[in-house]
Motif scaffolding. Structure first.
Motif, short mmCIF file in Angstrom:
data_model
loop_
_atom_site.label_atom_id
_atom_site.label_comp_id
_atom_site.label_asym_id
_atom_site.label_seq_id
_atom_site.Cartn_x
_atom_site.Cartn_y
_atom_site.Cartn_z
N THR B 273 53.63 -12.31 26.98
CA THR B 273 55.07 -12.06 26.70
C THR B 273 55.95 -13.11 27.38
OG1 THR B 273 55.18 -10.69 28.67
CG2 THR B 273 54.65 -9.56 26.61
N ALA B 276 59.32 -13.81 25.54
CA ALA B 276 60.41 -12.83 25.72
C ALA B 276 61.17 -13.13 27.01
CB ALA B 276 59.80 -11.42 25.78
N ARG B 329 65.83 -4.93 26.85
CA ARG B 329 64.69 -5.06 25.91
C ARG B 329 63.63 -5.98 26.50
NH1 ARG B 329 63.97 -8.56 20.89
NH2 ARG B 329 62.05 -7.70 19.99
N ILE B 333 59.70 -5.34 27.39
CA ILE B 333 58.57 -6.11 26.82
C ILE B 333 57.72 -6.72 27.93
CG2 ILE B 333 57.98 -8.14 25.42
CD1 ILE B 333 60.55 -7.68 23.83
N THR B 334 58.43 -7.38 28.87
CA THR B 334 57.66 -8.17 29.87
C THR B 334 57.21 -7.33 31.06
OG1 THR B 334 59.70 -8.70 31.00
CG2 THR B 334 58.97 -10.26 29.30
N VAL B 640 55.64 -9.71 19.17
CA VAL B 640 54.76 -9.00 20.13
C VAL B 640 53.30 -9.29 19.76
CG1 VAL B 640 54.13 -6.77 21.11
CG2 VAL B 640 56.49 -7.17 20.29
N THR B 645 50.06 -4.19 20.60
CA THR B 645 50.60 -3.09 19.77
C THR B 645 49.46 -2.27 19.18
OG1 THR B 645 50.45 -4.56 17.90
CG2 THR B 645 52.57 -4.52 19.08
#
Lengths: 228, 790, 59, 445
Positions: B273, B276, B329, B333-334, B640, B645
């Motif tokens: 990530t 991001a 966000r 994510i990270t 992603v 996922t």
């Protein structure tokens, strides 16, 4: 006579272990092999040691290259029954491989565990014997004796011979051990601690300087400069 | 000595003098005994006056290419040290260079060309002379060329140094095959493509860390295995202690590597990530107006929304970032706290010149979003105006060498050149120059055409991407495989013909000075007579060219590689070059934005994007290629990674993410062969001669694992075994396996040499290798794995 | 040479230690040898050495 | 002169005939010793690598054996010398048995150092280049002198009995007779000789008592003089000394019980003796416990970092099993046995003594190894680990077998109970100025 000492700046040392390899190639320390290394018998005079403190994610990991400290009051020389290990007049702690009886009292006495023991006769495959350093001081040691970092005395002798051949006075900056020469971060300094003008003694008195186990009174001559 | 009158009168019992005499007698006795003892053999006389010389050459064990001084005594190389006159390493030499002699004299080297007699992989070799081997190969090549199937010859290559890259290009192009497939789609392909799409330079970014104040590495291992390790080690040391103002180094990686430990700050991040985080930082920098407004206004494109020639609107970088990469966000994510991201962004923007370092190691940017992650990271440099600034991201310059002689392609060569590449680069993957990991799939599918001959030069596909046996299947489908390996590595074991390459200490060659910015060339020359009956692959190609004849002979007219080098470097003063071992301009001249020199650093290699000296946030190159259907595809954004996922079922079954990160003790093609490197292989886990799996503290507690336990690491593709090392510095559900171990060629060493077995495990065996649709870059991580006790 | 120096050279150098060990063993052996001889000779004096003195009456 | 009184007859009985059982015993012990010798030769040729020792655990079982056997050697001196000085005449029957343990365990103690050396052939370097600042030189001197003195002390107290054998034992093989004749040095049982012998033995007893204290303190200073955590304590000297006396006395009990059983010397080595030894053992165990508490409390309470690493390793770490077993074996079980079961019950006494000696070997192991496995510079995975390998096991067994072999050999050729000292309890040999000792059966409470 110069009193050789070393300073290692941990802020510029990046634990690349080049010193470990350079020391081995310069001093012909034997390769232990997989089974011997598992038993902890690898002989690396100038090993880099990892120390980790703290929990995830706040971790402090210091990696300290550890040559022999060449103490001024060495715990190893005190206990040797045959004076096989001695301090020459320039403060370098050496081992006489012909006299050492292999009792290993010096290896257990040293608080820095810098001394290594030849458990077996060191051997190289035929082809690899070619690359050994031919200097007499670093002839591969027999089994049953203790060996350790010698600040590359063979380089000191050669530097003196070159100075003599060139007809000039030998001065302390002519000689540096192999690990100091190859340090990729230029983090190692070497020289005469008794000469106040030498870079080594200046750095040794810098506020960042510290030594390992100063409280033990062994007066090590390898100074470290704090990281960060 | 005046006798003491007082003592002589007191003759009661032993007088002092008698005592001294007695003492003297005893000491004499002791001395006598000592004399008896030291009569043994005197010190062996000094060897006959040794013929000693220092030879200057260039290392080839990592992409840096340091200058070496090799001390040769009586024709034997005895010590390798750094060349003090070389601008890159200035006298230092890393541990791989130091142990080069254990490679030169290694018992594992292949000594003569060999032909596989039995079935491939059976190990039934016959040693044949060079003539016979070259004759065999050249006949096959001429026969294929005559049959118009020149394109069915493919060459997989790893690191090609100096003139070797263009030599091989000329050989393949003149022969008539488009299939020269480089290995950099596994590693540095992402950085090269990002630089080309945004800055219009087809090359790798170089970082002027000496003058930087803030260096932030995203992934990779800057101080252990980046492309110019030694240069960056020296530069970081200078950045810290060489100048009054101490620069800051921040390392972002799920694992605490040596770079992370020695950095001023280590930022653990969820694997895959990085993009991001970069966009999150861009968000903060733009939001707080800390970006270099002048540079962005005058010398970038696509920052604000804009309208293209035929009037339709396009979203700019600014609005994309402000809209969809808010702190919350990005933090989700990270997995990095919002205040940390904000602080990092603030520090990055205010401590100029700041650098965001792109990783170039294999497997670092391989989570399926490599291209856009690289674009996002490089965009940060543009935001703070570090493009070609002092202490910023600079462009590598190359020296002008004597031009290659022109040659014309004959009919066979032209038809071959027009054919589609076997790896799909250019057609299936429009942006890719090569897609190394896609070759096995294409060979198995037989499309676009079956391969006849496969040449392996510094490449070991079976080790790089085992793909659970599919690569091996693909190799068995190729009728004739030739390997230039120096040791019997996995792929060479499945070759038909091995033309053993000499080590870099035995060949002529050169190295471009890469990683310093200024132009430079570094000479490589034989240090000792070749130890075995091996040859320089350059000589082999030239020899083949003459045997095949026709346009090939005209393209490579030289008799041997030394002549080629002499020709190419002829406009240098040869004595000085040999004496110093290198030539370089020593100083890099930064191009001021908008100046005449600016054209060389921005937009120089653009194909269908205008060379207007503007850095592309919105890549016009991509826009020209993809047309105007979607803006997002032309802007750095974050996708992603697939493995993050995965469905909960899969996540439960394979809870851990395998992270790779090359380490400094891993040398190019000589992994596992050099005993001293094996003996200090794992510094941070203090592991020697073995692999280890690093697990976070909490995960280890959950599985009740302790240091040293043997465990299986299992993924869908395969499983390997290693010893556990519980590490504080590890992302909670990430685990790490060191690359470079698990080779089937290993040095038999030590007392139980004969029953020595494979050392450690190969982490590549766990990853499935697929390819990113647009860029052709490898997708192989972060792989989902599970741990179970052996 | 001052006492400190003497002690230092004695303890610090190779050689004197060995001599001291030999000395101690030597003196110990001689002492024990003479002691044993003295004990065993006890019987003879009392019974007088035949040639020198008249035969003693003791049983 | 034929054997007259029954006392001499029972003591000289064992020397009578060397039966099949003896050869069998000696043969098996010799085999064990040869196995040990073979292991040592293999180690000398191959190198010390075949043992389990490594870095940082440079010392292992060999040094443990060294300390243990020198510890055993304290039995003889303690029983004969210290009790002689203290005028405890009840010790008379068991002096020789105790001194024999000293005599035969010392060579294996000193030998362990030789076995542990990397270059045994350079042993003479200790003489040529001996350097007295090293604790090893102190050891060489102390142990050497102690060995020499205990040989002489043993031989002198044996002299009258050899003469007795020379005179009494007429039906033994010729070479044995000649041996007695030579060894007796012309001993004539004259009162003057006895008088001089008594005086010399009394003098030597004082010297030996002082010597034995130095020997084991100096053995412990091999560790005490270094700066390693767990070793560098002032208490290590007395701790080792008391441990040695405890282990030595326990060894004496074992030896006496074996002799009593094998050679049916019940009425000479009567229960009273064992009861006195039992009282001694109880006091020594309590003394040893005191030392243990003193050392570990001081370390634990001050809790300096590197000391605590070693202490925790012993209390709850890898060596906790060995440590707690050792404390139980040496302290709790033997103490309980002695207090409740020991009186007039030699079987239990022997069982407790065997436990004590096993515990004491483990105690030496616990003092040496944990300090080495956690060096001061304790980096990640830096701790050592140590498992004794085959040669070390073989050589340890060989040492024990050697001790038993020498002991068995000796009892076959010389009376194990000093006849001239115990004979005092019978009329006629009024050599000893002490009053007639209390008759044997009445001792013990």
């Amino acid at each position: 006579m110069p009193r050789w000492g070393m300073v290692i700046d941990l802020d510029k040392c990046f634990a690349c272990q080049s010193c470990t390899a350079a020391c081995r190639m310069e001093n012909n320390t034997p390769v232990a092999g997989q089974d011997q290394a598992e038993m902890g018998r690898a002989i690396l005079w100038n090993e880099v040691l990892p120390f980790v403190e703290g929990e995830y994610p706040n971790i402090v990991e210091t990696m300290i290259p550890r040559p022999c400290m060449h103490c001024d009051n060495p715990a190893c020389i005190k206990v040797c029954p045959v004076q096989a290990t001695f301090k020459n007049e320039e403060g370098v702690v050496l081992v006489d491989y012909d006299r050492c009886i292999g009792c290993r009292l010096c290896t257990v006495a040293c608080p820095y565990t810098v001394r290594y023991f030849n458990w077996y006769q060191p051997e190289w495959p035929e082809a690899l014997k070619e690359h050994l350093n031919p200097e007499p001081e670093v002839k591969p040691r027999p089994k049953g004796v203790v060996e350790k970092c010698t600040f590359c005395t063979q380089r000191l002798r050669k530097a003196r011979e070159e100075a003599e051949a060139a007809g000039r006075v030998f001065n302390a900056t002519d000689y540096i051990p192999a690990c100091v020469q190859t340090c990729t971060g230029h983090a190692r300094y070497f020289g005469d601690l008794d000469d106040p003008n030498s870079l080594v003694s200046k750095l040794a008195h810098s506020p960042r300087a510290f030594r390992l186990f100063e409280e033990l009174g062994t007066q090590p001559k390898v100074y470290y400069l704090k990281q960060g | 000595m005046a006798t003491n009158p007082k003592s002589s009168t007191t003759n009661t019992g032993l007088s002092r003098r008698d005592f001294l005499k007695l003492g003297a007698v005893t000491v004499a006795a002791g001395a006598g005994l000592t004399a008896l003892k030291s009569v043994d053999a005197p010190q062996s006389p000094q060897a006959a006056a040794a013929e000693e010389r220092i030879v200057k050459t260039t290392c080839a064990l990592c992409p840096s290419g340091c200058g070496l001084d090799v001390r040769v005594v009586n024709g034997k190389a005895v010590k390798v040290e750094g060349n003090p006159l070389h601008p890159l390493n200035q006298g230092v030499c890393c541990l791989k260079g130091q142990t080069a002699l254990e490679m030169l004299y290694s018992p594992e080297r292949i000594q003569h060309p060999r032909l596989q007699m039995g079935e491939r992989g059976s190990g039934d070799w016959k040693e044949i002379p060079w003539d016979e081997a070259l004759g065999l190969l050249s006949d096959k090549l001429t026969e294929l060329r005559k049959a118009g199937k020149a394109h069915t010859v493919a060459l997989l290559h790893g690191e090609l140094r100096g003139q070797m890259r263009q030599t091989v290009q000329r050989f393949m192009r003149a022969y008539g095959s488009p299939n020269m497939i480089s290995r950099d789609s596994l590693g540095e392909g992402a950085a090269r493509m990002a630089l080309w799409l945004s800055q219009g330079i087809n090359g790798l970014p170089v970082y002027d860390i000496n003058n930087a104040n803030y260096v932030m590495t995203f992934g990779g291992n800057l101080l252990e295995s980046s492309r110019n390790v030694i240069g960056y080690l020296g530069a970081t040391a200078f950045m810290r202690r060489g100048r009054p103002q101490r620069g800051k180094l921040v390392a972002v990686h799920p694992r605490l590597s040596a770079t992370g430990a020695k950095a001023d700050e280590w930022i653990p991040i969820r694997p895959g990530t990085y993009g991001a985080l970069a966009l999150g930082m861009a968000n903060v920098i733009i939001n707080s107006g800390l970006y270099d407004a002048d540079f962005v206004r005058d010398f970038t494109f696509g920052f604000d929304d804009f309208e293209d020639a035929d009037g339709n609107k396009h979203q700019g970088f600014q609005s994309l970032v402000l809209e969809s990469y808010t702190l919350e966000r990005v933090s989700n994510i990270t997995g990095i706290a919002t205040e940390i991201i904000a602080r990092l962004a603030g520090e990055f923007a205010t401590n100029r010149p700041a650098i965001a370092v792109l990783p170039t190691e294999a497997g670092e940017l391989s989570s399926g979003n490599a291209l856009y992650t690289a674009l996002a990271i490089h965009a940060l440099n543009a935001l703070v105006g570090s493009i070609d600034a002092l202490g910023g991201v600079i462009v590598q310059r190359f020296p002008e060498l004597k031009d290659w002689p022109t040659y014309s392609l004959d009919a066979a060569a032209r038809t071959g050149e027009s054919k589609e590449r076997i790896d799909g680069a250019g057609m299936q993957f429009p942006l890719a120059l090569s897609a190394y990991q896609n070759v096995p799939e294409r060979v198995l599918s037989g499309k676009p055409y079956p391969l006849e001959v496969l040449l392996l030069l510094n490449a070991n596909p079976l080790y790089d991407m085992p793909n659970d046996g599919r690569t091996l299947e693909a190799l068995t489908k190729v009728p004739f495989i030739v390997s230039f390996a120096s040791t019997l590595d996995e792929s060479a074991a499945h070759a038909d013909l091995i033309l053993p390459a000499s080590t870099f200490l035995e060949i002529w060659g050169d190295d471009y000075l890469e990683g310093t910015g200024y132009a430079g060339i570094s000479l490589r020359r034989p240090v000792v007579e070749p130890v075995h009956d091996t040859r320089n692959p350059g000589d082999v190609l030239l020899d083949l060219a003459h045997r095949v004849g026709g346009p090939l002979a005209k393209a490579l007219p030289w008799k041997d590689y030394q002549e080629l080098i002499n020709y190419r470097l002829s406009n240098f003063d040869w004595e000085k070059l040999e004496a110093n071992g290198n030539w370089s301009e020593m100083i890099y001249f930064n191009a001021a934005p908008g100046s005449q020199a600016w054209k060389d650093v921005l937009g120089r290699d653009r194909l269908n994007a205008p060379q207007d000296g503007r850095f592309d946030f919105f890549s016009r190159e991509l826009f020209a290629l993809l047309g105007s259907d979607s803006d997002l595809a032309c802007l750095p954004h974050f996708e992603v990674p697939a493995t993050l996922t995965d469905s909960t079922a899969e996540a439960l079954d394979y809870p851990f993410l395998l992270v790779t990160q090359p380490i400094i003790t891993q040398s190019a093609q000589w992994q596992g062969i050099i005993p001293t490197l094996q003996e200090c292989y794992g510094l941070q886990g203090y592991v020697k001669w073995d692999s280890w799996v690093e697990i976070g503290q909490k995960a280890a507690e959950a599985l009740e694992l302790h240091n040293g336990d043997r465990v299986w690491i299992e993924s869908k593709m395969g499983r390997v075994q290693a010893a556990v090392r519980v590490r504080a510095g590890m992302w909670p559900n990430a685990i790490f396996l060191p690359p470079g171990q698990g080779h089937h060629t290993f040095v038999r060493w030590g007392r139980h040499a004969d029953d020595a077995s494979v050392v450690g495990a190969n982490p590549n065996a766990l990853s499935g290798f697929s390819t990113e649709p647009l860029s052709g870059l490898a997708v192989c991580g972060p792989t989902r794995v599970r741990i179970s006790r052996v | 040479m001052d006492i400190g120096g003497l002690v230092h050279t004695f303890f610090n150098n190779a050689g004197p230690g060995g001599v001291v060990v030999m000395l101690i063993f030597g003196t110990a052996c001689t002492i024990y040898f003479f002691l044993t001889r003295w004990i065993v000779s006890g019987g003879r004096d009392e019974a007088a050495i035949p040639d020198e003195q008249s035969v003693s009456v003791d049983a | 002169m034929p054997i007259t009184n029954r006392h001499e007859q029972t003591i000289l009985a064992p020397i009578r005939r060397v039966g099949m059982g003896d050869y069998l015993l000696w043969g098996s012990l010799l085999v064990l010793m040869l196995a040990g010798l073979g292991a040592w030769i293999w180690q000398y040729i191959e190198g010390l690598g075949i043992t389990g020792m490594n870095r940082p655990v440079y010392w292992g079982v060999y040094i443990t054996n060294f300390v243990f056997f020198i510890g055993l050697a304290h039995s003889g001196t303690f029983i004969s010398a210290i009790l002689r000085v203290a005028g405890q005449s009840w010790r008379a029957p068991l002096t020789r048995a105790a001194e024999a343990i000293t005599l035969f365990s010392l060579p294996f103690g000193a030998g362990s150092i030789l076995i542990d050396m990397g270059h045994p052939e350079r042993i003479l370097n200790l003489i040529f280049y001996g350097r007295f600042q090293s604790p090893i030189m102190w050891d060489v001197t102390a142990v050497g002198l102690y060995m020499l003195s205990s040989i002489v002390f043993f031989y002198l107290s044996l002299l009258p009995d050899i003469a007795l054998c020379r005179d009494r034992l007429t039906d033994v093989p010729n070479w044995q007779k000649r041996m007695y004749k030579v060894l007796a040095l012309g001993w004539k049982d004259s009162p003057e000789q006895y008088h001089r012998l008594e005086k010399v033995l009394d003098g030597m007893a004082v010297f030996m008592t002082m010597l034995v204290v130095t020997v084991h303190t100096v053995v412990s200073w091999l560790f005490g003089m270094t700066v390693q955590p767990g070793w560098h304590t002032a208490l290590i000297g007395p701790f080792f000394l008391l441990g040695a006396i405890l282990s030595g006395t326990a060894a004496v009990v074992i030896a006496l019980a074996l002799l009593r059983k094998v050679y049916h010397l019940e009425e000479v080595l009567h229960n009273g003796l064992f009861n006195s030894l039992r009282k001694l053992l109880i006091t020594f165990i309590l003394g040893w416990l005191y030392m243990m508490i003193a050392e570990h409390l001081t370390i634990g309470y001050a809790s300096m970092h590197e000391e605590m690493v070693v202490l925790n390793d012993k209390f709850s770490g890898t060596y906790s099993l060995v440590f707690w077993n050792m404390t139980v074996l040496v302290f709790f079980v033997p103490l309980l046995i002695f207090i409740f079961k020991g009186k007039n019950n030699v079987g239990w006494m022997v069982f407790a003594s065997v436990l004590i000696n096993i515990g004491m070997w483990m105690e030496r192991y616990i003092v040496i190894i944990p300090t080495e496995t956690s060096p001061r510079l304790f980096h990640e995975m830096g701790g050592g680990s140590y498992l004794p390998a085959l040669p070390e096991v073989l050589i340890t067994i060989a040492c024990f077998a050697g001790l038993v072999f020498l002991y068995a050999l000796f009892t076959r050729f010389f009376p194990i109970i000093p006849i001239w000292e115990t004979a005092e309890s019978l009329p006629g040999h009024a050599h000893n100025a002490e009053p007639a000792p209390v008759s044997s059966t009445a001792t013990g409470d």
